[in-house]
Each structure stands twice: as C-alpha cells, then as structure tokens.
Scaffold this motif. Structure first.
Motif, PDB file in Angstrom:
ATOM      1  N   ARG A 109      -7.935  -3.550   5.786  1.00  0.00           N
ATOM      2  CA  ARG A 109      -7.173  -3.914   4.733  1.00  0.00           C
ATOM      3  C   ARG A 109      -7.655  -5.449   4.437  1.00  0.00           C
ATOM      4  O   ARG A 109      -7.884  -6.200   5.484  1.00  0.00           O
ATOM      5  N   GLY A 110      -7.761  -5.733   3.504  1.00  0.00           N
ATOM      6  CA  GLY A 110      -8.268  -7.094   3.219  1.00  0.00           C
ATOM      7  C   GLY A 110      -8.086  -7.696   1.596  1.00  0.00           C
ATOM      8  O   GLY A 110      -7.542  -7.100   0.838  1.00  0.00           O
ATOM      9  N   TRP A 111      -8.556  -8.746   1.432  1.00  0.00           N
ATOM     10  CA  TRP A 111      -8.234  -9.555   0.457  1.00  0.00           C
ATOM     11  C   TRP A 111      -9.748 -10.157  -0.395  1.00  0.00           C
ATOM     12  O   TRP A 111     -10.327 -10.664   0.608  1.00  0.00           O
ATOM     13  N   TYR A 112      -9.935  -9.850  -1.287  1.00  0.00           N
ATOM     14  CA  TYR A 112     -11.040 -10.253  -1.774  1.00  0.00           C
ATOM     15  C   TYR A 112     -10.751 -11.283  -3.232  1.00  0.00           C
ATOM     16  O   TYR A 112      -9.490 -11.268  -3.532  1.00  0.00           O
ATOM     17  N   ASP A 116       2.213  -6.066   7.998  1.00  0.00           N
ATOM     18  CA  ASP A 116       3.473  -5.744   8.390  1.00  0.00           C
ATOM     19  C   ASP A 116       3.287  -4.110   8.211  1.00  0.00           C
ATOM     20  O   ASP A 116       3.647  -3.557   7.146  1.00  0.00           O
ATOM     21  N   ASN A 117       3.137  -3.163   9.061  1.00  0.00           N
ATOM     22  CA  ASN A 117       2.672  -1.630   9.150  1.00  0.00           C
ATOM     23  C   ASN A 117       4.306  -1.066   8.782  1.00  0.00           C
ATOM     24  O   ASN A 117       4.185  -0.104   8.318  1.00  0.00           O
ATOM     25  N   THR A 118       5.421  -1.610   9.144  1.00  0.00           N
ATOM     26  CA  THR A 118       6.708  -0.935   8.801  1.00  0.00           C
ATOM     27  C   THR A 118       6.941  -1.092   7.496  1.00  0.00           C
ATOM     28  O   THR A 118       7.594  -0.218   6.826  1.00  0.00           O
ATOM     29  N   ILE A 122       0.762  -1.232  -0.021  1.00  0.00           N
ATOM     30  CA  ILE A 122       0.018   0.074  -0.035  1.00  0.00           C
ATOM     31  C   ILE A 122       1.002   1.267  -0.055  1.00  0.00           C
ATOM     32  O   ILE A 122       1.837   1.134   0.785  1.00  0.00           O
ATOM     33  N   SER A 123       0.542   2.294  -0.732  1.00  0.00           N
ATOM     34  CA  SER A 123       1.462   3.268  -0.943  1.00  0.00           C
ATOM     35  C   SER A 123       1.720   4.269   0.229  1.00  0.00           C
ATOM     36  O   SER A 123       2.309   5.382  -0.167  1.00  0.00           O
ATOM     37  N   ASN A 176      -7.498  -1.810  11.537  1.00  0.00           N
ATOM     38  CA  ASN A 176      -6.217  -1.249  11.970  1.00  0.00           C
ATOM     39  C   ASN A 176      -5.997  -1.522  13.426  1.00  0.00           C
ATOM     40  O   ASN A 176      -4.870  -1.209  13.977  1.00  0.00           O
ATOM     41  N   THR A 177      -6.588  -2.373  14.220  1.00  0.00           N
ATOM     42  CA  THR A 177      -6.116  -2.907  15.565  1.00  0.00           C
ATOM     43  C   THR A 177      -5.944  -4.297  15.474  1.00  0.00           C
ATOM     44  O   THR A 177      -5.859  -4.805  16.490  1.00  0.00           O
ATOM     45  N   GLY A 178      -5.996  -4.896  14.209  1.00  0.00           N
ATOM     46  CA  GLY A 178      -5.519  -6.267  14.253  1.00  0.00           C
ATOM     47  C   GLY A 178      -6.330  -7.421  14.414  1.00  0.00           C
ATOM     48  O   GLY A 178      -6.167  -8.640  14.185  1.00  0.00           O
ATOM     49  N   VAL A 179      -7.714  -7.060  14.314  1.00  0.00           N
ATOM     50  CA  VAL A 179      -8.740  -8.164  14.144  1.00  0.00           C
ATOM     51  C   VAL A 179      -8.871  -8.547  12.792  1.00  0.00           C
ATOM     52  O   VAL A 179      -9.180  -7.782  11.879  1.00  0.00           O
ATOM     53  N   THR A 180      -9.000  -9.764  12.851  1.00  0.00           N
ATOM     54  CA  THR A 180      -9.170 -10.377  11.548  1.00  0.00           C
ATOM     55  C   THR A 180     -10.735 -11.307  11.409  1.00  0.00           C
ATOM     56  O   THR A 180     -11.247 -11.571  12.288  1.00  0.00           O
TER      57      THR A 180
END
Length: 114
Positions: A33-36, A71-73, A23-24, A52-56
């Motif tokens: 953030r997700g995958w479809y 990986d937020n870094t 992501i830019s 954004n809090t890591g819940v999946t």
C-alpha cells in the motif's frame, strides 16, 4: 478494490497534515500500500510505501518528515506529513498492489503555502 483518500487541504510551510486512505477490503492479498503524488507538469512519483509485513520505504525528499502507517482493523493506510514544504504541493494518490494489479484512489490535493 476501491480506495478513497481523505485529508488534503491548504497548510502553511512548516505545518503538518495527515492523509488517510480507506481500502474497500482487507489487506489479505494486497502486497503493498502506498502514497504517490503528482504535481502539475511533473510525473507521478512514489512518496511512501508499506508492505504487508510492515516494511516501509520513502522517497528521499520526504525521509524524516513523512511517516506511512497502516491500521489493518480499519483497512486504512495513513500518511503523516510534518515540516511541510511548498514543494510538497501536489495531488496525493493512494495505491494498493496485489500480485497482478495496481489499484488507485481518486487523489486528494495538498497545497503548501510559503
């Protein structure tokens, strides 16, 4: 926001693959953030999403086989796919959601052979 997906390919049933989506920008302001995925003749469906809090959360069809992580870094979200099945064959698209917009990457194609 631009998203670029990588990692698709051809794999045998039972195999594994990891998709990456860069992501830019940082995740600040990105809620999910997700995958479809979309197979020919089918509607686009949610595969996995991470907040954004890591819940999946996952589609029932992939629970226990797929894992989404971020990986937020590196501003990157991954989809680890194990025990792949032919019915997983599709174009996989990554997605980022802010409070008022949806952003999509160009998709990466996965083919699972039986």
């Amino acid at each position: 926001v631009q998203l670029q997906a990588f990692g698709g390919g051809l794999v045998q049933a039972g195999g594994s693959l990891r998709l990456s989506c860069v992501i830019s920008r940082s995740i600040f302001g990105i809620n999910n953030r997700g995958w479809y995925r979309q197979a020919p003749g089918n509607q686009r469906e949610l595969v996995a999403r991470i907040t954004n809090t890591g819940v999946t959360n996952y589609a029932d069809s992939v629970k226990g086989r797929f894992t989404i992580s971020g990986d937020n870094t590196k501003n990157t979200v991954y989809l680890q796919m194990n025990s792949l099945k032919p019915e997983d064959t599709a174009v996989y698209l990554c997605n980022a959601q802010t409070i008022d917009r949806n952003y999509w990457g160009q998709g990466t194609e996965l083919t699972v052979s039986s």
